[in-house]
Each structure stands twice: as C-alpha cells, then as structure tokens.
Design a protein around this motif. Structure first.
Motif, PDB file in Angstrom:
ATOM      1  N   ASP A 178       0.277  -3.455  -7.232  1.00 58.37           N
ATOM      2  CA  ASP A 178       1.011  -2.189  -7.069  1.00 58.37           C
ATOM      3  C   ASP A 178       0.759  -1.570  -5.702  1.00 58.37           C
ATOM      4  N   THR A 181       2.731  -3.512  -3.081  1.00 55.68           N
ATOM      5  CA  THR A 181       4.142  -3.117  -3.118  1.00 55.68           C
ATOM      6  C   THR A 181       4.366  -1.766  -2.451  1.00 55.68           C
ATOM      7  N   THR A 182       3.506  -0.794  -2.780  1.00 56.04           N
ATOM      8  CA  THR A 182       3.630   0.545  -2.202  1.00 56.04           C
ATOM      9  C   THR A 182       3.472   0.511  -0.685  1.00 56.04           C
TER      10      THR A 182
END
Length: 270
Positions: A178, A181-182
């Motif tokens: 995550d 991705t961020t």
C-alpha cells in the motif's frame, strides 16, 4: 571555441534578463526570511547552483555540438549518475537509496531514450540527443525524488503498524504494498496535472519555440505531446522501479523493518 561562446552579444543580453529574473527570486527569499519559513538558505543555494550548472552545461553542449555522436552516450550516462546522486537526498536514510535511485533513473530514462531514438522521435544528432535526453533524465530524477520522499514519510509515520503486522507473519512485500502504491501515485501527480492542463493552461516552451521557428503548429503540438508522453513514461517507470527496489531493501533477512537513519552511510544500508 569555449570562450568565444561568452563573447556573443546575445549572451550579454541574456545576463541582463537573468538579473531581472533573479530579482524576482530574491523577493521570494525575502518573504521566506520575513515569514520565518527558513527556506532562504536552501532556496538561495539551489538558485545559484542551478544558474551555474545550466550555464556550464550550455557551454559544454556548445562544444559537444562539434564532436561525434558517441560522446552523447557518455554525457547521458554522466547525467544519470548525477541525477541519482541529487535524488538520493530526498530519501536520506532510506536503505541503499543511491543504488536504488541509480537503477531507477537508469531504467526509466534509459528505456524511454533508447525506444524513442529507435522510433525516430529523437534524432540521432548531438543537438537532439543531449537536450531531449537531459529533459527525460531530469524528469525521472524529480519523480524519483518525490517517490522516495513520500515512501520515507509513509513508512516512518506507520512504522509501529508495519512492525505489528510483520509480527503476525504477514510477508514484507504485502505489508509494504500500500505504501509503494501511495508513493508512486504521489510522485506522478505533477506530471498527470501537466497532462490534464496541456494546451489549456500549460503551453510548453518547446512547442512555442517550434512555432516561433516556423514549424507547422499542428506538428509542434504533436511533437510536444510526444515529449510529454516520454516524460510521463520515464517518470512512471523510474518511480515504480525505485520504490519496488527500496521496498525490498527496507527489510532485513529476518523480515524486520530497517531503521531509516539519515546519518547511515550508503555502505551500511544494504
């Protein structure tokens, strides 16, 4: 030849324009000082450094225009190394940050430059390879810096949560996905916004220059889009590669999250 470039009357005229532009920059530094933003030192140094570097590069390119194309490759390789060295500062303390930046920039910018030369979008001349290649490398560097900065901030802000999930036996790659991705998304925001505003708010200098030089405005627009697409591709490939790599270097062999120590030397980070 090198000295003769500075005797050109247009260079003298350019210095006067530089002085006016510099006054506007000084206003920003003054506001920073008055408002206690504590940015004047970094901004001032970056401004002076940028001017010296771009003038030096302009002089060098003027000399390179008279040499063989083979030198262009060496110049681009040097640019990639310098870009990686500058970019690593935004991820200071991140494990193997210089190595990651070097691989990321070389991968992203290298693929785009080679592909577009093969496609004929970048002519195989010194006058085209170095300036366009430099733009691609510079954009890859900026995107990489944004990705590293965001990744470092995300991991440091969520360190306890990450360590808790790791303690439950969740694989590091899944734990960090995550944040990867961020970071990649955040790094591409400026480029995405530029594409959205292209031709409406943002009219790039290359397109304007081509039109002023007498090129067909439609072709100038097409080529400008090609440039923007190249920059986006290079930035995207760079940020994805570097953040995926740093995501691997962020953990020990025992699948524990490493400390992001800014004082740590590159040799002890891997």
């Amino acid at each position: 030849m090198f000295v003769d470039q500075f005797r050109d009357p247009t260079v003298v005229k350019g210095l006067a324009q530089v002085a006016v532009a510099s006054l506007l920059a000084v206003v920003v530094l003054g506001i920073s000082y008055v408002r206690n933003l504590d940015l004047e030192t970094e901004l001032g140094r970056a401004f002076v450094r940028g001017f010296v570097q771009v003038i030096a590069m302009g002089a060098v390119i003027g000399v390179l225009f008279s040499v063989s194309l083979a030198w262009s490759g060496l110049v681009l390789v040097a640019m990639i190394g310098i870009a990686a060295w500058i970019s690593k500062d935004r991820g200071a303390g991140v494990p193997a940050v210089f190595r990651v930046s070097l691989v990321g920039v070389a991968f992203g910018a290298g693929i785009v430059i080679v592909t577009m030369i093969a496609a004929g979008a970048i002519e195989t001349t010194v006058q085209n390879v170095i300036p366009v290649g430099g733009m691609i490398i510079a954009n890859a560097m900026k995107t990489n810096s944004l990705a590293l900065d965001r990744f470092k901030g995300e991991v440091e802000s969520n360190r306890r949560e990450i360590e808790a999930v790791l303690a439950l036996g969740v694989p590091p790659r899944k734990v960090i996905s995550d944040y990867v991705t961020t970071s990649v998304r955040a790094s591409l925001i400026p480029m995405v916004d530029s594409l959205k505003s292209l031709g409406v708010v943002y009219i790039p200098g290359m397109m304007s220059g081509m039109i002023l030089a007498g090129a067909n405005p439609i072709y100038a627009a097409e080529y400008q889009f090609v440039i923007m697409a190249m920059l986006f591709a290079a930035g995207g490939l760079t940020s994805m590669a570097s953040i995926m790599l740093v995501g691997q270097y962020a953990f020990t062999d025992a699948e524990q999250l490493k400390l992001f120590e800014e004082s740590a030397a590159e040799g002890t980070e891997a």
